[in-house]
Design a protein around this motif. Structure first.
Motif, mmCIF file in Angstrom:
data_model
loop_
_atom_site.group_PDB
_atom_site.id
_atom_site.type_symbol
_atom_site.label_atom_id
_atom_site.label_comp_id
_atom_site.label_asym_id
_atom_site.label_seq_id
_atom_site.Cartn_x
_atom_site.Cartn_y
_atom_site.Cartn_z
ATOM 1 N N ARG A 15 0.591 -1.350 0.027
ATOM 2 C CA ARG A 15 -0.098 0.264 -0.224
ATOM 3 C C ARG A 15 0.587 0.995 -0.080
ATOM 4 O O ARG A 15 0.325 2.577 -0.415
ATOM 5 C CB ARG A 15 -0.730 0.167 1.033
ATOM 6 N N GLU A 53 1.118 4.577 -2.248
ATOM 7 C CA GLU A 53 1.506 5.736 -2.933
ATOM 8 C C GLU A 53 2.131 6.683 -2.866
ATOM 9 O O GLU A 53 2.409 8.410 -2.868
ATOM 10 C CB GLU A 53 0.488 6.036 -0.993
ATOM 11 N N PRO A 62 -0.677 11.321 -0.102
ATOM 12 C CA PRO A 62 -1.714 10.984 -0.955
ATOM 13 C C PRO A 62 -1.283 11.495 -2.244
ATOM 14 O O PRO A 62 -1.056 12.784 -1.904
ATOM 15 C CB PRO A 62 -2.499 11.354 -0.604
ATOM 16 N N ARG A 106 -3.972 -2.876 -7.415
ATOM 17 C CA ARG A 106 -2.900 -1.950 -7.383
ATOM 18 C C ARG A 106 -1.665 -1.459 -8.357
ATOM 19 O O ARG A 106 -1.934 -0.526 -8.981
ATOM 20 C CB ARG A 106 -1.717 -2.103 -6.228
ATOM 21 N N ASP A 163 -8.787 9.559 -4.384
ATOM 22 C CA ASP A 163 -7.568 9.394 -4.381
ATOM 23 C C ASP A 163 -7.135 7.694 -4.545
ATOM 24 O O ASP A 163 -6.148 7.576 -4.364
ATOM 25 C CB ASP A 163 -6.856 10.069 -4.785
ATOM 26 N N ASP A 164 -8.237 6.882 -3.253
ATOM 27 C CA ASP A 164 -7.402 5.936 -2.604
ATOM 28 C C ASP A 164 -7.648 4.795 -2.900
ATOM 29 O O ASP A 164 -9.289 5.060 -3.228
ATOM 30 C CB ASP A 164 -7.426 6.870 -0.792
ATOM 31 N N TYR A 183 -9.380 -0.490 -0.368
ATOM 32 C CA TYR A 183 -9.309 -1.493 -0.380
ATOM 33 C C TYR A 183 -11.015 -2.250 0.847
ATOM 34 O O TYR A 183 -11.034 -3.350 0.634
ATOM 35 C CB TYR A 183 -8.021 -1.257 0.451
#
Ligand SMILES: [Zn+2]
Lengths: 362, 239
Positions: free
Chosen positions: A53, A57, B12, B96, B218-219, B222
């Motif tokens: 993760r 980012e 981010p 991802r 933007d994330d 999950y």
């Protein structure tokens, strides 16, 4: 593309560091790293999902920062390089996906390379060092790997002599630090604690060092038995009502790790008639390991090379450097079909090379 | 002298969406299920669309799919004006790959990433089809496999004035054996999706940009914390 002094951007995401490196030929322009180490601290070790993760980012801001530092723009890049393995699969995949899309976007060749060989390639970025001489034995020690290699040529011929059969040396430091109630990462903590300790206070076992181990595991390492021995020793001490002498335990443990690493590396030098030893990987930051290696290598007539410490930990510059050498030696880029290979063998220096082009280009 | 290693914090990414024109060409990337890539024009004309249909192998396939999509659309990467990124939900490892690819592709051309909820693409596809056939979809839920005996779902009802699907609920996880009861309570028909059409993902992005709206964060979606627990006291080894 400029084949003599290619401008290469390297992406490294095999563990907990998002590394972006930019090199021009053998000149380092940027070595930018975003680490998720702090996020792993409370777990006492790298957590793969947390690392993956964090890579996602960190990628874009790290690339941006690397470009600024190198004072180049993406349009200037001649080739993109990426770590294909070995490493944590989910973490590697972030870098592979990013590198492929960047290469397509920029319409530039892509080189997929081996992380371990990258650690060796870090050495060629040292402007103060004479050129790497072959063959050389290389000892790579980090939280993720402990490998002994025979390097006959950086881009064509690297042989695995031995590796850890269980924990990496860096992991052993982390685990023993935890046993002693010291925080993560364990390497610097053990070092600090060991400063006032007696390295000969306790004789901890040297893994895979008995005569009976030599046939099958002459150059392999094992640190899980050592960790267990430290655990047992501290338990028994506490059970006897005594206080654990943390400094002595740390110093003695570190001595056991350093001893076995240096002994096996120098044994490999002697057996192969190679008076050269290259050290790499994050654990090389351990002063005692460097000092012991330098001291004992000098006595054995072996010359030791250590890349700058900022290039010993995982980074993208070493990945770019290896790809730069591949470009300079006329090797074709990788095809797009490669993936993340968590157990990529060290003999595979470049992954998914376009074999059809190979004859024509060299 | 040596360039010292620079350490930077992770933050981010933030994107600013530039207005879309009729000359825009949108690249859609989604790896929430298979590896889906499409190139479309802002009016929805699909110039190329590829999908591996394989819930694995995203890292292996993504580069070839991007190159092939550009070739099939007969454009160079420099002609792409926006990259739509499918933000999930979906199995993390594969998801991802597409988000990373969308971000670096955009970085390479200096163009914006437009994040899109992957379920929106499925919903838009269904709503456009329903509009064509005058079927009227009512309230429905896009349902995808979330592994670990759970489903991810998002409930939709109709399209808004910008031509975007209207979400009735946020995307959420539910145990597999509770999905039907959950959707019944929400009055939503179940629509299982095994494909995310990248062309529809790109179209949702084009419509969002045209309307000056942000339709996803933007994330990555999950929906779960990393599966870790803090270590307990070191195990005793005996003696
Ligand atoms: Zn490493």
């Amino acid at each position: 593309m400029n084949r003599d002094e290619p401008l290469v951007l390297g992406i490294e995401t095999s563990c907990d560091e998002t590394g972006i490196g930019i090199v021009r030929g053998r000149t380092l322009l940027s070595n930018t790293i975003a680490s998720s180490m702090d996020e792993h601290a409370r777990y006492g070790g790298v957590v793969p999902e947390v690392a993956a993760r964090a890579h996602l980012e960190a990628l874009q801001p790290t690339i941006d920062a690397a470009l600024v530092e190198a004072q180049v723009s993406l349009a200037d890049i001649d080739a993109v390089a990426v770590t294909s393995g070995p490493g944590l699969a989910g973490a590697l995949m972030v870098g592979v996906g990013a590198a492929k899309a960047l290469a397509v976007s920029l319409d530039r060749p892509l080189y997929a390379v081996n992380h371990l060989v990258g650690h060796i390639a870090a050495d060629i970025l040292d402007p103060d060092a004479p050129p790497l001489e072959y063959p050389t034995v290389a000892l790579l020690v980090s939280g993720g790997h402990t490998s002994l290699l025979l390097v006959r040529d950086l881009t064509t011929d690297v042989e695995l002599l031995g590796e850890t059969v269980d924990d990496a040396a860096g992991e052993a430091f982390d685990k023993v630090a935890r046993l002693l109630g010291l925080p993560y990462p364990g390497g610097p903590e053990i070092d600090r604690a060991a400063a006032t300790g007696d390295p000969n206070a306790i004789r901890f076992p040297r893994g895979l060092s008995r005569a009976s181990d030599m046939a099958e595991h002459r150059y392999d390492f094992s640190f899980s038995g050592l960790k267990t021995a430290v655990a047992r020793w501290t338990e028994q001490t506490r059970a006897a009502g005594d206080e654990v002498p943390v400094a002595d335990v740390a110093a003695s443990f570190r001595e056991a790790v350093v001893d076995v690493l240096v002994t096996k590396a120098l044994a490999a030098c002697e057996a192969h008639g190679v008076p050269r030893l290259l050290l790499g990987g994050g654990v090389i930051a351990n002063r005692r390991l460097r000092d012991a290696a330098l001291e004992r290598a000098a006595a054995a007539g072996v010359a030791v090379r250590i890349p700058p410490l900022s290039l010993c930990t995982d980074n993208g510059a070493m990945i770019a450097a290896l790809a730069s050498e591949l470009v300079r030696s006329g090797r074709p880029p990788s095809t797009m079909a490669f993936g993340a290979d968590s157990t990529l063998p060290v003999t595979e220096i470049q992954v998914a090379e376009r074999t059809a082009d190979r004859a024509g280009s060299s | 002298m040596f360039v010292a290693a620079r350490r930077i914090g992770s933050s981010p990414c933030s994107q600013t969406c530039t207005p879309i024109t009729l000359e825009g060409v949108i690249l859609g990337i989604d790896t929430s299920i298979g590896t889906a890539v499409a190139v479309i024009e802002p009016d929805g004309v699909v110039r190329a669309q590829l999908d591996s249909g394989d819930p694995r192998g995203h890292a292996e396939v993504i580069g070839d799919h991007l190159a092939r999509a550009l070739a099939e659309a007969q454009i160079s990467s420099g002609e792409i004006t926006h990259v739509a990124a499918g933000m999930g939900p979906g199995p993390f490892t594969g998801l991802r790959v597409g988000i990373a690819a969308a971000r670096t592709f955009a970085l390479g051309r200096g163009i914006p990433v437009v994040p899109v909820v992957s379920h929106d693409a499925v919903a838009l596809d269904r709503l456009l089809l329903a509009a064509l056939t005058d079927a009227g979809e009512g309230r429905f839920a896009v349902v995808t496999d979330a592994r670990r005996r759970e489903f991810a779902y998002t409930v939709y009802e109709g399209m808004d004035d910008d031509g975007l699907p209207v979400r009735v609920t946020d995307t959420a996880l539910v145990p597999r054996d509770e999905i039907d009861a959950t959707l019944e309570a929400l009055g939503a028909r179940r629509l299982d999706a095994t494909v995310v059409p990248a062309g529809m993902l790109a179209l949702a992005a084009a419509r969002a940009v045209a309307a000056g709206r942000r339709i996803a964060g933007d994330d990555a979606l999950y929906l779960r914390s990393p599966d870790v627990s803090a270590p307990t006291a070191p195990k005793r080894v005996g003696g």
